[in-house]
Design a protein around this motif. Structure first.
Motif, mmCIF file in Angstrom:
data_model
loop_
_atom_site.group_PDB
_atom_site.id
_atom_site.type_symbol
_atom_site.label_atom_id
_atom_site.label_comp_id
_atom_site.label_asym_id
_atom_site.label_seq_id
_atom_site.Cartn_x
_atom_site.Cartn_y
_atom_site.Cartn_z
ATOM 1 N N ASP A 144 1.500 -8.939 6.084
ATOM 2 C CA ASP A 144 1.079 -9.531 4.821
ATOM 3 C C ASP A 144 1.843 -8.978 3.625
ATOM 4 O O ASP A 144 1.863 -9.580 2.550
ATOM 5 C CB ASP A 144 -0.423 -9.300 4.613
ATOM 6 C CG ASP A 144 -1.252 -9.988 5.675
ATOM 7 O OD1 ASP A 144 -1.124 -11.211 5.816
ATOM 8 O OD2 ASP A 144 -2.025 -9.307 6.375
ATOM 9 N N PHE A 145 2.451 -7.806 3.819
ATOM 10 C CA PHE A 145 3.219 -7.174 2.745
ATOM 11 C C PHE A 145 4.266 -6.284 3.381
ATOM 12 O O PHE A 145 4.028 -5.645 4.411
ATOM 13 C CB PHE A 145 2.308 -6.338 1.843
ATOM 14 C CG PHE A 145 3.049 -5.505 0.824
ATOM 15 C CD1 PHE A 145 3.548 -6.085 -0.326
ATOM 16 C CD2 PHE A 145 3.256 -4.142 1.034
ATOM 17 C CE1 PHE A 145 4.237 -5.329 -1.259
ATOM 18 C CE2 PHE A 145 3.946 -3.381 0.104
ATOM 19 C CZ PHE A 145 4.435 -3.974 -1.047
ATOM 20 N N PRO B 127 -4.854 -3.505 11.580
ATOM 21 C CA PRO B 127 -3.902 -2.624 12.274
ATOM 22 C C PRO B 127 -4.096 -2.571 13.783
ATOM 23 O O PRO B 127 -3.110 -2.496 14.525
ATOM 24 C CB PRO B 127 -4.173 -1.257 11.631
ATOM 25 C CG PRO B 127 -4.712 -1.573 10.280
ATOM 26 C CD PRO B 127 -5.536 -2.814 10.470
ATOM 27 N N LEU B 128 -5.352 -2.591 14.247
ATOM 28 C CA LEU B 128 -5.596 -2.542 15.686
ATOM 29 C C LEU B 128 -4.954 -3.733 16.393
ATOM 30 O O LEU B 128 -4.252 -3.589 17.403
ATOM 31 C CB LEU B 128 -7.094 -2.504 15.967
ATOM 32 C CG LEU B 128 -7.509 -2.437 17.446
ATOM 33 C CD1 LEU B 128 -6.986 -1.161 18.088
ATOM 34 C CD2 LEU B 128 -9.029 -2.526 17.581
ATOM 35 N N LYS C 149 -6.426 -3.510 3.039
ATOM 36 C CA LYS C 149 -7.532 -3.014 2.212
ATOM 37 C C LYS C 149 -7.334 -1.542 1.875
ATOM 38 O O LYS C 149 -7.669 -1.103 0.755
ATOM 39 C CB LYS C 149 -8.881 -3.229 2.909
ATOM 40 C CG LYS C 149 -9.070 -2.502 4.226
ATOM 41 C CD LYS C 149 -10.437 -2.776 4.823
ATOM 42 C CE LYS C 149 -10.639 -2.047 6.162
ATOM 43 N NZ LYS C 149 -10.526 -0.584 6.031
ATOM 44 N N ASP C 150 -6.800 -0.748 2.811
ATOM 45 C CA ASP C 150 -6.546 0.664 2.542
ATOM 46 C C ASP C 150 -5.404 0.835 1.550
ATOM 47 O O ASP C 150 -5.440 1.732 0.695
ATOM 48 C CB ASP C 150 -6.223 1.406 3.840
ATOM 49 C CG ASP C 150 -7.411 1.484 4.786
ATOM 50 O OD1 ASP C 150 -8.556 1.349 4.292
ATOM 51 O OD2 ASP C 150 -7.202 1.662 5.991
ATOM 52 N N LEU C 151 -4.394 -0.009 1.661
ATOM 53 C CA LEU C 151 -3.277 0.030 0.723
ATOM 54 C C LEU C 151 -3.756 -0.274 -0.688
ATOM 55 O O LEU C 151 -3.441 0.453 -1.644
ATOM 56 C CB LEU C 151 -2.205 -0.970 1.157
ATOM 57 C CG LEU C 151 -1.005 -1.147 0.230
ATOM 58 C CD1 LEU C 151 -0.269 0.158 0.035
ATOM 59 C CD2 LEU C 151 -0.052 -2.223 0.773
ATOM 60 N N ALA C 152 -4.542 -1.347 -0.844
ATOM 61 C CA ALA C 152 -5.046 -1.732 -2.165
ATOM 62 C C ALA C 152 -5.960 -0.656 -2.745
ATOM 63 O O ALA C 152 -5.904 -0.347 -3.943
ATOM 64 C CB ALA C 152 -5.785 -3.062 -2.078
ATOM 65 N N TRP D 33 0.465 -11.258 -3.653
ATOM 66 C CA TRP D 33 -0.001 -11.344 -5.033
ATOM 67 C C TRP D 33 -1.054 -10.280 -5.338
ATOM 68 O O TRP D 33 -1.051 -9.693 -6.417
ATOM 69 C CB TRP D 33 -0.571 -12.735 -5.303
ATOM 70 C CG TRP D 33 -0.934 -12.950 -6.743
ATOM 71 C CD1 TRP D 33 -0.108 -13.365 -7.747
ATOM 72 C CD2 TRP D 33 -2.224 -12.743 -7.334
ATOM 73 N NE1 TRP D 33 -0.796 -13.433 -8.933
ATOM 74 C CE2 TRP D 33 -2.091 -13.061 -8.720
ATOM 75 C CE3 TRP D 33 -3.452 -12.335 -6.859
ATOM 76 C CZ2 TRP D 33 -3.164 -12.968 -9.609
ATOM 77 C CZ3 TRP D 33 -4.522 -12.238 -7.735
ATOM 78 C CH2 TRP D 33 -4.369 -12.549 -9.089
ATOM 79 N N ASP D 34 -1.963 -10.027 -4.407
ATOM 80 C CA ASP D 34 -3.014 -9.040 -4.646
ATOM 81 C C ASP D 34 -2.425 -7.645 -4.828
ATOM 82 O O ASP D 34 -2.853 -6.897 -5.710
ATOM 83 C CB ASP D 34 -4.012 -9.025 -3.480
ATOM 84 C CG ASP D 34 -4.878 -10.277 -3.438
ATOM 85 O OD1 ASP D 34 -5.115 -10.860 -4.517
ATOM 86 O OD2 ASP D 34 -5.293 -10.678 -2.337
ATOM 87 N N ILE D 35 -1.451 -7.272 -4.003
ATOM 88 C CA ILE D 35 -0.824 -5.958 -4.138
ATOM 89 C C ILE D 35 -0.037 -5.877 -5.440
ATOM 90 O O ILE D 35 -0.067 -4.860 -6.142
ATOM 91 C CB ILE D 35 0.083 -5.665 -2.929
ATOM 92 C CG1 ILE D 35 -0.742 -5.602 -1.639
ATOM 93 C CG2 ILE D 35 0.849 -4.360 -3.126
ATOM 94 C CD1 ILE D 35 -1.833 -4.553 -1.643
#
Length: 337
Positions: free
Chosen positions: A24-25, A53-54, A112-115, A141-143
Motif C-alpha cells: 500500500d506504500f 503483515p501476516l 496502521k502502525d506506520l501511521a 494519500w493517508d500517509i
C-alpha cells in the motif's frame, strides 16, 4: 514527503512490484539517495507499508523464501510477525536481498502502525526516516497527509533545540539528527558524519519539504529571516509565548513528560488546563524534547537491533554488523589521521 535526488539504479518501482507481493506504500531511503553513483556494496533501502503483515509475509515466503534467513523461513509468517511486534518496533527487515545487479533491504510494517508512529512518535523509528527526504515509489494519500503533521512536529522540536540565531543548513541538520539522538548504533556501527552527508546530499529536497513551514513560522512572527553569506539565516523568538506555541505542536509523549515533571509541584503549572502544557522557558522545553527523544530512540534502536539480529541469524547478522562497523570505523580513522 518529497523525493530526493535519485541516484543511478534507484528507479525500481515497476520491477519491485514484480518481485514482491502488492504493497500500500513504498519509499526508498538512506545513503543511496544522496550519492549520484552508489558503490557496488551499497544497499537500496525500502519501507513497505502493507495492510496485513501476516498475510503479506505468508505470500512473500511462498514467493521469495530465500529473502528470509533459513531458520525464520522454517518457522513461518507467524514467527516473522511475532518477532517484529514483540521484539522489534513493528518492522521486519530482509537485508542483503540480491536482485539482478542490485542489493536491497526492505522493511515491512502494518499501515496502521506506520501511521500511528508518524502521528505520535510512540516508537520514533519510521517517523524519523520520513522526516528526511525519501523517494516515494508507491504513494498513499493517508500517509502523505499524516506526514505533514510529522514534518511540522520535527520542525518545532528542532527550533526548540536550536539557539536564537541559526542558518537554514543548521535547521535541516537538527531535523536530520532528531532520530539519531540516543541511537545505540551511532556508538559503534554508523558513519560519524551521517547527518552531514544526508543534509549535504539532500539540501534541495529538504528545502522543498520544510520551506512552507518556515514561511508559516515567519508569518506567525516566530522566525525572522536574513541572508548569511550564500544561505538563509534566521532569528527566532525565544519568548515564553513562542516557545509554548512550538511546544504545543509536539507529540503528547513529549508533552506528557513535562506534565509529569510538574505534577509533583502544582504551583508551577495550572492544573485546570489539561490539554496544553505551559512551558516556563525555552530551556525547559528543549531539555524535555532532548530527554524524551533520546530515551525513545535508545529503546527503539535497541529493540530493532535485537529483532534484526534474531531475524537474520548468525552469519547474516555478523555480515550486516561488520559492514556497518567497517563504515563507522573508516570515518573515525579519517578523523584521527
Amino acid at each position: 514527503m518529497e523525493a530526493a535526488a535519485a541516484g543511478r539504479g534507484l528507479d525500481l518501482a515497476g520491477p519491485l512490484r514484480d518481485l514482491l507481493p502488492p504493497v500500500d506504500f513504498c519509499c526508498a531511503y538512506g545513503s543511496t539517495l544522496t550519492h549520484a553513483r552508489p558503490d557496488a556494496t551499497s544497499m537500496v533501502d525500502y519501507i513497505l507499508g502493507v495492510a496485513d503483515p501476516l498475510q503479506w509475509h505468508s505470500e512473500n515466503l511462498a514467493r521469495n523464501p530465500t529473502h528470509y534467513s533459513s531458520w525464520m523461513a522454517r518457522r513461518g509468517p507467524e514467527s516473522v510477525t511475532w518477532l517484529a511486534d514483540r521484539v522489534g518496533v513493528g518492522v521486519y527487515f530482509n537485508p542483503f536481498v540480491e536482485w539482478g545487479d542490485k542489493r536491497i533491504k526492505y522493511g515491512v510494517v502494518a499501515m496502521k502502525d506506520l501511521a500511528t508512529d508518524i502521528l505520535t512518535w510512540d516508537q520514533f523509528y519510521l517517523s524519523g526516516r520520513l522526516q528526511k527526504p525519501v523517494r516515494v515509489l508507491v504513494d498513499n494519500w493517508d500517509i502523505r497527509k499524516v506526514n505533514t503533521v510529522n514534518l511540522k512536529m520535527a520542525a518545532a522540536a528542532s527550533l526548540l533545540l536550536l539557539p536564537e540565531e541559526f542558518t537554514e543548513y543548521d535547521l535541516y541538520a537538527k531535523i536530520c539528527s532528531l532520530s539519531y539522538m540516543g541511537d545505540i548504533r551511532m556508538l559503534f556501527a554508523e558513519d560519524k558524519y551521517k547527518v552531514k552527508k544526508i543534509v549535504d546530499g539532500s539540501f534541495q529536497p529538504f528545502q522543498s519539504m520544510y520551506r512552507p513551514l518556515i514561511h508559516e513560522y515567519i508569518c506567525e512572527g516566530i522566525l525572522k529571516m536574513s541572508d548569511y553569506r550564500q544561505q538563509k539565516a534566521f532569528k527566532q523568538d525565544c519568548g515564553v509565548s513562542a516557545t509554548n506555541e512550538l511546544f504545543s505542536s509536539l507529540p503528547r509523549m513529549i508533552q506528557r513528560r513535562l506534565q509529569g515533571r510538574f505534577t509533583s509541584n502544582s504551583t508551577e503549572i495550572p492544573t485546570h488546563i489539561p490539554t496544553r502544557t505551559l512551558v516556563p522557558s525555552k530551556e525547559v522545553a528543549a531539555a524535555s524534547v532532548r530527554t524524551a527523544l533520546r530515551r525513545r530512540v535508545m529503546v527503539s534502536s535497541a529493540r530493532q537491533a535485537a529483532c534484526g539480529l534474531l531475524a537474520a541469524g548468525g552469519m547474516v547478522a555478523a555480515r550486516y554488523l561488520g559492514k556497518k562497523m567497517s563504515k563507522a570505523l573508516s570515518t573515525r580513522c579519517l578523523t584521527f589521521f
